[in-house]
Motif scaffolding. Structure first.
Motif, mmCIF file in Angstrom:
data_model
loop_
_atom_site.group_PDB
_atom_site.id
_atom_site.type_symbol
_atom_site.label_atom_id
_atom_site.label_comp_id
_atom_site.label_asym_id
_atom_site.label_seq_id
_atom_site.Cartn_x
_atom_site.Cartn_y
_atom_site.Cartn_z
ATOM 1 N N ALA A 143 -9.689 11.765 -11.485
ATOM 2 C CA ALA A 143 -9.134 10.874 -12.282
ATOM 3 C C ALA A 143 -10.082 11.711 -13.420
ATOM 4 O O ALA A 143 -9.986 10.971 -14.348
ATOM 5 N N ALA A 144 -11.300 12.110 -13.397
ATOM 6 C CA ALA A 144 -12.013 12.235 -15.000
ATOM 7 C C ALA A 144 -12.944 13.179 -14.826
ATOM 8 O O ALA A 144 -13.667 13.810 -13.668
ATOM 9 N N ALA A 145 -13.324 14.331 -15.276
ATOM 10 C CA ALA A 145 -14.713 14.772 -15.912
ATOM 11 C C ALA A 145 -15.329 15.142 -16.293
ATOM 12 O O ALA A 145 -14.930 15.273 -17.751
ATOM 13 N N ALA A 146 -16.731 15.677 -16.924
ATOM 14 C CA ALA A 146 -17.708 15.553 -17.976
ATOM 15 C C ALA A 146 -19.227 16.309 -17.912
ATOM 16 O O ALA A 146 -19.126 17.223 -16.642
ATOM 17 N N SER A 147 -18.554 17.043 -19.048
ATOM 18 C CA SER A 147 -19.392 18.602 -18.251
ATOM 19 C C SER A 147 -20.518 18.534 -20.540
ATOM 20 O O SER A 147 -19.807 18.009 -20.976
ATOM 21 N N LEU A 148 -21.336 18.539 -19.985
ATOM 22 C CA LEU A 148 -22.562 18.675 -20.238
ATOM 23 C C LEU A 148 -23.822 19.537 -20.767
ATOM 24 O O LEU A 148 -23.931 20.696 -19.572
ATOM 25 N N SER A 149 -23.652 20.353 -22.287
ATOM 26 C CA SER A 149 -23.566 22.012 -22.613
ATOM 27 C C SER A 149 -23.216 22.027 -21.394
ATOM 28 O O SER A 149 -24.085 22.838 -20.836
ATOM 29 N N GLY A 150 -22.382 22.671 -20.922
ATOM 30 C CA GLY A 150 -21.398 23.719 -19.610
ATOM 31 C C GLY A 150 -21.283 24.714 -20.265
ATOM 32 O O GLY A 150 -20.954 24.878 -21.552
ATOM 33 N N ALA A 151 -21.900 25.339 -19.336
ATOM 34 C CA ALA A 151 -21.335 26.750 -18.908
ATOM 35 C C ALA A 151 -19.860 27.503 -19.373
ATOM 36 O O ALA A 151 -19.410 27.595 -18.600
ATOM 37 N N LEU A 152 -18.847 27.003 -20.719
ATOM 38 C CA LEU A 152 -17.102 26.583 -20.088
ATOM 39 C C LEU A 152 -16.997 28.058 -20.593
ATOM 40 O O LEU A 152 -15.539 28.200 -20.639
ATOM 41 N N HIS A 157 -19.669 35.453 -21.536
ATOM 42 C CA HIS A 157 -21.180 35.590 -20.925
ATOM 43 C C HIS A 157 -20.901 37.312 -19.921
ATOM 44 O O HIS A 157 -21.929 37.847 -19.922
ATOM 45 N N ILE A 158 -19.553 36.703 -19.239
ATOM 46 C CA ILE A 158 -20.582 38.156 -18.253
ATOM 47 C C ILE A 158 -20.137 39.295 -18.854
ATOM 48 O O ILE A 158 -20.448 40.313 -18.589
ATOM 49 N N GLN A 159 -18.493 39.363 -19.805
ATOM 50 C CA GLN A 159 -18.474 41.076 -20.904
ATOM 51 C C GLN A 159 -19.852 40.870 -21.438
ATOM 52 O O GLN A 159 -19.654 41.988 -21.985
ATOM 53 N N ASN A 166 -27.146 38.015 -12.174
ATOM 54 C CA ASN A 166 -26.510 39.167 -11.685
ATOM 55 C C ASN A 166 -25.327 38.220 -11.400
ATOM 56 O O ASN A 166 -24.572 37.939 -9.592
ATOM 57 N N TYR A 167 -24.334 38.651 -12.254
ATOM 58 C CA TYR A 167 -22.467 37.758 -12.005
ATOM 59 C C TYR A 167 -22.021 38.918 -11.187
ATOM 60 O O TYR A 167 -20.881 37.851 -10.692
ATOM 61 N N THR A 168 -22.075 39.971 -11.031
ATOM 62 C CA THR A 168 -21.462 40.739 -9.905
ATOM 63 C C THR A 168 -21.350 39.941 -8.696
ATOM 64 O O THR A 168 -20.338 40.462 -7.485
ATOM 65 N N HIS A 169 -22.882 39.768 -8.283
ATOM 66 C CA HIS A 169 -22.874 39.133 -7.168
ATOM 67 C C HIS A 169 -22.137 38.132 -6.659
ATOM 68 O O HIS A 169 -21.178 37.391 -5.599
ATOM 69 N N ILE A 170 -22.454 37.630 -7.339
ATOM 70 C CA ILE A 170 -20.772 35.410 -7.643
ATOM 71 C C ILE A 170 -19.098 36.341 -8.089
ATOM 72 O O ILE A 170 -18.413 35.615 -7.215
ATOM 73 N N PHE A 171 -18.998 36.523 -9.177
ATOM 74 C CA PHE A 171 -17.912 36.932 -10.213
ATOM 75 C C PHE A 171 -16.854 38.625 -8.569
ATOM 76 O O PHE A 171 -16.232 38.634 -9.412
ATOM 77 N N GLY A 172 -18.018 38.936 -8.784
ATOM 78 C CA GLY A 172 -17.451 40.664 -8.684
ATOM 79 C C GLY A 172 -17.099 41.656 -9.484
ATOM 80 O O GLY A 172 -18.145 40.708 -10.691
ATOM 81 N N ASP A 173 -16.660 42.626 -9.745
ATOM 82 C CA ASP A 173 -17.137 43.020 -10.767
ATOM 83 C C ASP A 173 -15.726 43.551 -11.869
ATOM 84 O O ASP A 173 -15.555 44.477 -12.839
ATOM 85 N N LYS A 174 -14.603 43.018 -11.482
ATOM 86 C CA LYS A 174 -13.233 42.272 -12.333
ATOM 87 C C LYS A 174 -13.510 41.400 -13.334
ATOM 88 O O LYS A 174 -14.283 40.819 -12.526
ATOM 89 N N ASP A 175 -12.827 41.557 -13.853
ATOM 90 C CA ASP A 175 -12.514 41.556 -15.773
ATOM 91 C C ASP A 175 -12.147 39.431 -14.700
ATOM 92 O O ASP A 175 -10.702 39.341 -13.799
ATOM 93 N N ILE A 176 -12.934 37.700 -15.005
ATOM 94 C CA ILE A 176 -11.986 36.882 -14.173
ATOM 95 C C ILE A 176 -11.485 35.623 -15.754
ATOM 96 O O ILE A 176 -11.024 35.086 -14.865
ATOM 97 N N ARG A 177 -11.288 36.806 -16.396
ATOM 98 C CA ARG A 177 -10.042 35.990 -17.495
ATOM 99 C C ARG A 177 -8.697 36.524 -17.228
ATOM 100 O O ARG A 177 -8.566 37.351 -15.727
ATOM 101 N N GLY A 178 -8.072 34.732 -16.423
ATOM 102 C CA GLY A 178 -7.357 35.039 -16.253
ATOM 103 C C GLY A 178 -6.952 34.268 -14.917
ATOM 104 O O GLY A 178 -5.764 34.041 -13.957
ATOM 105 N N THR A 179 -8.305 33.896 -13.813
ATOM 106 C CA THR A 179 -8.222 33.599 -13.152
ATOM 107 C C THR A 179 -8.286 31.959 -12.851
ATOM 108 O O THR A 179 -8.690 32.696 -13.956
ATOM 109 N N ASP A 180 -8.376 32.109 -11.492
ATOM 110 C CA ASP A 180 -9.064 30.423 -11.625
ATOM 111 C C ASP A 180 -10.560 30.247 -10.982
ATOM 112 O O ASP A 180 -11.153 28.836 -11.450
#
Length: 259
Positions: A143-152, A157-159, A166-180
């Motif tokens: 019903a509700a969500a709160a972000s305190l100093s969030g990396a939004l 940041h990745i770009q 090491n963001y590649t380990h987390i998100f892979g090597d493709k641009d995350i724009r437009g993804t989930d």
């Protein structure tokens, strides 16, 4: 209040992990505390940790147990390591864990409400990213969500690649724009979708290195019909700020009134 340090096995992660849980307890004789309980099943705040922390950090660096005592809500604080609440490209499936398995396991252990109107999520920094990600991808659950100093604005940041992570380990090597994994994209998706919309709260100190991220998210949200409460004031990326602001988050949450 009752405090549980809960160690359990995750089928999704394939390993043992942990969560710290605060549960309401109605008391009348406890000195210095006014504890309330709302019913047999507790409204629940999933409270998420940041980049360098774990499930114990909110308890150790704020007075979260004291802050929620009168509200009659449970607080579930999970451990997700350095995952950005994501099914990692080179690692574990922490999105599936936090989105699907954790609520199911927590409700099997503790009397937590399954009703959407009783479920909320909040977090700081990486946890602010996780909180918005959960609510915007699963508005049917929160019903509700709160972000305190969030990396939004993680795509930016990745770009820029100016972090030791090491963001590649987390998100892979493709641009995350437009993804989930792109919070700004999820904001548009949630706005355009049918069904319930979560209430959103966002705060950030003006001296925080993530301040520009938060301005970007605020401005993007202003172009939608989503309900955002935005607050900024003097402050940095530190626990003095978050200890103060989590109290504001708790006042903002659309909670049921104590009996």
């Amino acid at each position: 209040m009752a405090l549980f340090q809960c160690n359990f096995y995750s089928e999704v992660l394939g390993l043992s992990t942990s969560m710290t849980v605060i549960l309401p307890q109605q008391t009348r004789t406890q000195i210095g505390m006014n504890n309330n309980k709302l019913g047999d099943k507790h409204p629940t705040l999933y409270l998420l940790h940041g980049l360098t922390d774990d499930d114990s950090v909110w308890l150790r660096r704020t007075s979260i147990e004291r802050y929620v005592a009168e509200l009659g809500i449970a607080v579930v604080m999970p451990q997700v390591h350095l995952s950005f609440y994501t099914d990692m490209a080179q690692g574990n499936r922490y999105w599936t864990f936090i989105n699907e398995e954790l609520p199911e396991i927590a409700r099997s252990f503790f009397p937590l409400s399954e009703a959407r109107e009783d479920n909320y999520v909040a977090g700081l920094s990486m946890g602010g990213y996780g909180a918005m990600k959960l609510a915007l991808r699963r508005p049917d659950q929160y019903a509700a969500a709160a972000s305190l100093s969030g990396a939004l604005d993680m795509a930016n940041h990745i770009q820029m690649n100016n972090s030791p992570v090491n963001y590649t380990h987390i998100f892979g090597d493709k641009d995350i724009r437009g993804t989930d994994n792109d919070i700004l994209h999820l904001l548009q998706q949630c706005d355009q979708a049918d069904g319930p919309k979560p209430l959103l709260y966002q705060c950030c100190g003006t001296e925080d290195f993530l301040y520009e991220d938060n301005q970007t998210f605020r401005d993007a949200c202003a172009r939608t019909d989503l309900n955002l409460t935005y607050e900024e004031e003097l402050g940095g990326h530190d626990w003095g700020y978050w200890d103060t602001k989590i109290q504001d988050v708790l006042k903002w949450l659309p909670l049921r009134k104590p009996l």
